[in-house]
Design a protein around this motif. Structure first.
Motif, short mmCIF file in Angstrom:
data_model
loop_
_atom_site.label_atom_id
_atom_site.label_comp_id
_atom_site.label_asym_id
_atom_site.label_seq_id
_atom_site.Cartn_x
_atom_site.Cartn_y
_atom_site.Cartn_z
N VAL A 4 0.81 -1.22 0.00
CA VAL A 4 0.00 0.00 0.00
C VAL A 4 0.85 1.28 0.00
CG1 VAL A 4 -1.76 1.31 1.24
CG2 VAL A 4 -2.00 -1.16 0.97
N PRO A 5 1.79 1.42 0.95
CA PRO A 5 2.61 2.63 0.89
C PRO A 5 3.48 2.68 -0.37
CG PRO A 5 2.87 1.50 2.99
CD PRO A 5 2.14 0.57 2.08
N ALA A 6 3.91 1.53 -0.84
CA ALA A 6 4.71 1.49 -2.07
C ALA A 6 3.88 2.03 -3.22
CB ALA A 6 5.16 0.06 -2.36
N ALA A 219 17.40 1.02 -3.26
CA ALA A 219 16.09 0.76 -3.85
C ALA A 219 16.29 -0.20 -5.03
CB ALA A 219 15.45 2.05 -4.33
N THR A 220 15.30 -1.06 -5.29
CA THR A 220 15.43 -1.99 -6.40
C THR A 220 15.17 -1.26 -7.72
OG1 THR A 220 13.11 -2.58 -6.29
CG2 THR A 220 14.62 -3.91 -4.99
N ASP A 221 15.66 -1.88 -8.80
CA ASP A 221 15.43 -1.29 -10.13
C ASP A 221 13.94 -1.12 -10.41
OD1 ASP A 221 18.07 -1.14 -10.63
OD2 ASP A 221 18.18 -2.86 -11.98
N TRP A 222 13.17 -2.13 -10.00
CA TRP A 222 11.73 -2.02 -10.28
C TRP A 222 11.08 -0.91 -9.48
CZ3 TRP A 222 9.25 -3.21 -14.33
CH2 TRP A 222 9.71 -4.23 -15.14
N PHE A 223 11.55 -0.68 -8.30
CA PHE A 223 10.98 0.42 -7.51
C PHE A 223 11.29 1.75 -8.17
CE2 PHE A 223 10.17 3.20 -3.97
CZ PHE A 223 9.04 2.63 -3.42
N VAL A 224 12.47 1.86 -8.78
CA VAL A 224 12.82 3.09 -9.48
C VAL A 224 11.96 3.23 -10.74
CG1 VAL A 224 14.67 4.33 -10.67
CG2 VAL A 224 15.17 3.05 -8.59
N ARG A 225 11.74 2.09 -11.41
CA ARG A 225 11.03 2.11 -12.69
C ARG A 225 9.54 2.39 -12.57
NH1 ARG A 225 13.24 -3.16 -14.25
NH2 ARG A 225 15.20 -2.63 -15.25
N TRP A 226 8.89 1.80 -11.56
CA TRP A 226 7.44 1.78 -11.53
C TRP A 226 6.76 3.14 -11.68
CZ3 TRP A 226 3.93 -1.04 -13.17
CH2 TRP A 226 4.03 -2.41 -13.14
N PRO A 227 7.24 4.19 -10.97
CA PRO A 227 6.54 5.47 -11.13
C PRO A 227 6.53 5.95 -12.59
CG PRO A 227 8.03 5.58 -9.27
CD PRO A 227 8.30 4.29 -9.97
N PHE A 228 7.63 5.68 -13.31
CA PHE A 228 7.72 6.15 -14.68
C PHE A 228 6.83 5.31 -15.59
CE2 PHE A 228 11.51 7.48 -12.48
CZ PHE A 228 11.55 8.82 -12.80
N ILE A 229 6.76 4.02 -15.31
CA ILE A 229 5.87 3.16 -16.11
C ILE A 229 4.42 3.58 -15.89
CG2 ILE A 229 5.03 0.81 -16.37
CD1 ILE A 229 7.87 -0.10 -15.70
N LEU A 230 4.11 3.85 -14.62
CA LEU A 230 2.74 4.28 -14.32
C LEU A 230 2.44 5.60 -15.02
CD1 LEU A 230 0.17 3.64 -12.73
CD2 LEU A 230 1.03 5.11 -10.92
N GLU A 231 3.44 6.50 -15.04
CA GLU A 231 3.26 7.78 -15.72
C GLU A 231 2.87 7.53 -17.18
OE1 GLU A 231 6.85 10.07 -15.92
OE2 GLU A 231 5.98 11.54 -17.31
N GLY A 232 3.61 6.66 -17.86
CA GLY A 232 3.31 6.34 -19.25
C GLY A 232 1.94 5.70 -19.41
N VAL B 132 11.85 4.37 0.01
CA VAL B 132 12.14 3.79 -1.31
C VAL B 132 12.73 2.38 -1.22
CG1 VAL B 132 12.44 6.06 -2.35
CG2 VAL B 132 14.44 4.81 -1.52
N THR B 133 13.03 1.94 0.00
CA THR B 133 13.58 0.59 0.13
C THR B 133 12.62 -0.32 0.88
OG1 THR B 133 14.76 1.36 2.07
CG2 THR B 133 16.01 1.22 0.04
N ASP B 134 11.91 0.25 1.83
CA ASP B 134 11.05 -0.56 2.68
C ASP B 134 9.79 0.23 3.01
OD1 ASP B 134 10.08 -2.49 4.31
OD2 ASP B 134 11.54 -2.22 5.91
N PRO B 135 8.98 0.55 1.96
CA PRO B 135 7.82 1.40 2.22
C PRO B 135 6.88 0.69 3.17
CG PRO B 135 7.75 0.48 -0.01
CD PRO B 135 9.07 0.09 0.57
#
Ligand SMILES: Nc1ncnc2c1ncn2[C@@H]1O[C@H](COP(=O)(O)OP(=O)(O)OP(=O)(O)O)[C@@H](O)[C@H]1O
Ligand SMILES: [Mg+2]
Lengths: 298, 258
Positions: A4-6, A219-232, B132-135
């Motif tokens: 949820v927070p993610a 942070a994992t690569d996917w965590f970095v990626r997700w906001p941008f994918i969602l933006e698209g 960003v690591t453990d939300p």
């Protein structure tokens, strides 16, 4: 990882990206909308043409081979057998002159006229025929060529009863609409993809510091990626809704009765809209993946 | 246990000595490591050393000697061209990209330029590392508060980085690096942008972090700090390790000024 927070983080960053870089986001929105409009319109046109074709085909796949009056019942049956054994023929049935007259009077309302003709000594003018139901519309020409050389046929220009020209012409239009639609969607789609990629790359550049820190703290690569994918994806889906809205508006304006323009029904309209939303989401997320790739390279 | 947050801690107030655990397996190993950048620059030439857990190590040397490259190899921002870099026994050359976050979460990392996000407050900057690591980690506020307490900034939660002094900004960066309770703390010229008093405060803080159990590696130009602390010194020159001394000094007698 708690979802949820993610999710909240991902959504917030995605929305911020769109709002902060609204110029380029608007450009993506516009091009994706154009792409999807083209795709949706092409589907509508192809559908309408296909319906015309289906009608023609259903008429044309019933082929009447008219018989000359002088032929014997035996030779008529013989021809019927020959035709029935053709692989492209579904059913073959013989219709004699009386049956033809009955058919004409019942379906065409010509009973009175026929009666007058017969009672005045002219006899029944309608020819007997073999009625063929073909499996495949493509076989019509071949069958027609085969029977037209026979001397058993009714003399005159209308030895068989089907409209030769319409079907290839409609098929031609469908091909043109499919091809034109595909080219339009491919070209505008490629432009849309490039602009989404630029849009996400811009957002990633604006956030390069954040991305650097995210990678630094683990942070994992996917965590970095997700906001941008969602933006698209958001841009793609909004574009799809806009395109659907425009198509629906045009459809209602030029439609009549229970259906939209080009005879498109509501069911198909909903299907097209869903297709566009899916297409927009795929286009958007694919562009984003390409756009964010460089930022994750190191 | 907390240290003074005052801008100029008294000096030379060297923290209690922490005994590195030499009997334990080393936490960091460089084994004949060379690093040549793609442009052909040979930044590191065949260096070897080991660091036991809870050691405090200064990496010193002139500009371009290869100090930052050692740090970059440790966080695996770069990979060695030759030799092996091991962290907790793990060969970083064989670390898969998807396991990189695990390595980074073991480490606290700070730089000369702080790398704070200007549009976030002090507390938000520190919280960012967790979010960003453990939300959704529980007790986010407490964890942020605790980290800021350690660096003496518990009263600046809602201040923005631009409203802080350089020393305070570096403390925020250290607090952010502390939230994962790292076993290894890496600092690349953490005092490079600071005046001597603020710089000394940061070094005190790193000694404190070491005393709490973390292994600390600090690359620095700061001669005064190194000479006062009397900790282990790895001296680099032109990519070579020229000196490895316990309780070392910035310069050895007779050595050219770096
Ligand atoms: N990304 C890079 N690409 C190419 N060469 C590099 C790169 N980073 C560093 N170098 C070169 O590698 C050598 C060592 O650089 P490094 O940054 O490790 O030195 P340093 O000791 O940290 O110096 P300083 O005290 O100035 O920070 C230098 O000659 C430098 O020019
Ligand atoms: Mg450096």
């Amino acid at each position: 990882m708690n979802p949820v927070p993610a999710l909240r983080f991902v959504v917030r960053v995605a929305l911020q990206n769109i709002v902060r870089n609204r110029g380029i986001a608007f450009a993506s929105l516009l091009t994706v909308t154009l792409t999807l409009l083209g795709a949706g319109a092409a589907v509508g046109v192809v559908f309408a043409l296909d319906k015309v074709l289906q009608q023609e085909e259903s008429q044309a796949s019933v082929l009447k081979v008219f018989m000359a009056d002088h032929i014997s019942f035996a030779s008529a049956l013989n021809l019927e057998h020959t035709l029935a054994s053709e692989p492209s023929v579904q059913t073959a049935s013989f219709e004699n002159k009386d049956q033809a007259a009955a058919q004409a009077s019942s379906t065409l309302g010509l009973g009175g006229a026929l009666h007058i003709l017969e009672s005045s000594g002219g006899g029944n003018p309608l020819p007997a025929s073999i009625n063929l139901h073909l499996k495949n519309i493509a076989a019509v020409t071949a069958i027609n060529n085969q029977v037209s050389t026979s001397d058993l046929l009714f003399p005159g220009p209308h030895q068989t009863d089907y409209n030769k020209d319409v079907i290839p012409r409609v098929e031609h239009y469908i091909l043109a609409a499919q091809l034109g639609g595909a080219i339009l969607v491919a070209v505008v789609g490629a432009v849309a993809l490039v602009i989404i990629t630029i849009s996400v790359r811009t957002a990633a550049f604006v956030r390069r510091q954040e991305i650097e820190i995210m990678k630094l703290v683990g942070a994992t690569d996917w965590f970095v990626r997700w906001p941008f994918i969602l933006e698209g994806m958001i841009l793609g889906v909004i574009s799809a809704l806009l395109a659907s809205g425009v198509l629906l508006g045009v459809g209602v304006t030029f439609g009549s009765g229970g259906s939209l323009a080009l005879g498109v029904g509501m069911r198909l309209a909903v299907l097209i809209s869903l297709g566009l939303i899916l297409g927009g989401a795929v286009l958007g997320s694919f562009g984003s993946l390409v756009g964010i790739r460089r930022s994750l390279a190191t | 246990m907390s240290i003074s947050a005052s801008p100029a801690p008294p000096r030379p107030q060297v923290a209690e000595t922490t005994r590195p655990a030499r009997h334990e397996p080393p936490i960091i190993v460089f084994q004949n490591v060379s690093k040549t950048y793609p442009n052909g620059a040979a930044a590191i030439r065949d260096i070897s050393f080991t660091i036991p857990p809870r050691d405090f190590v200064f990496v010193v040397g002139a500009s371009g000697a290869g100090k930052s490259t050692i740090i970059r190899l440790l966080i695996r921002e770069e990979t060695a061209t030759k030799g092996h870099v091991l962290v907790e026994g793990q060969d970083l050359a064989r670390l898969r990209r998807r396991h990189l976050p695990r390595l980074r979460r073991k480490m606290g990392i700070v730089f000369q330029d702080f790398k704070l996000l200007p549009n976030l407050t002090v507390a938000q900057n520190v919280a960012f590392a967790i979010q960003v690591t453990d939300p959704g980690r529980s007790h986010l506020k407490e964890k942020v508060g605790e980290a800021l307490y350690i660096v003496g900034l518990e009263d600046k939660l809602n201040t923005f980085p631009t409203e802080l002094s350089g020393g305070e900004q570096q403390r925020v960066a250290i607090a952010r690096a502390l939230v994962h309770r790292p076993r290894i703390f890496l600092a690349d010229e953490p005092t490079g942008n600071l005046d001597p008093d603020a710089g000394w405060g940061i070094v005190q803080l790193l000694l404190q972090i070491n005393h709490r159990g973390a292994t600390v590696v600090m690359a620095t130009h700061n001669r005064e700090v190194v000479d006062l602390c009397r900790r282990r010194v790895l001296a680099m020159e032109g990519g070579c390790l020229i000196r490895d001394e316990q309780e070392g000094q910035y310069l050895k007698e007779g050595e050219a000024n770096l």
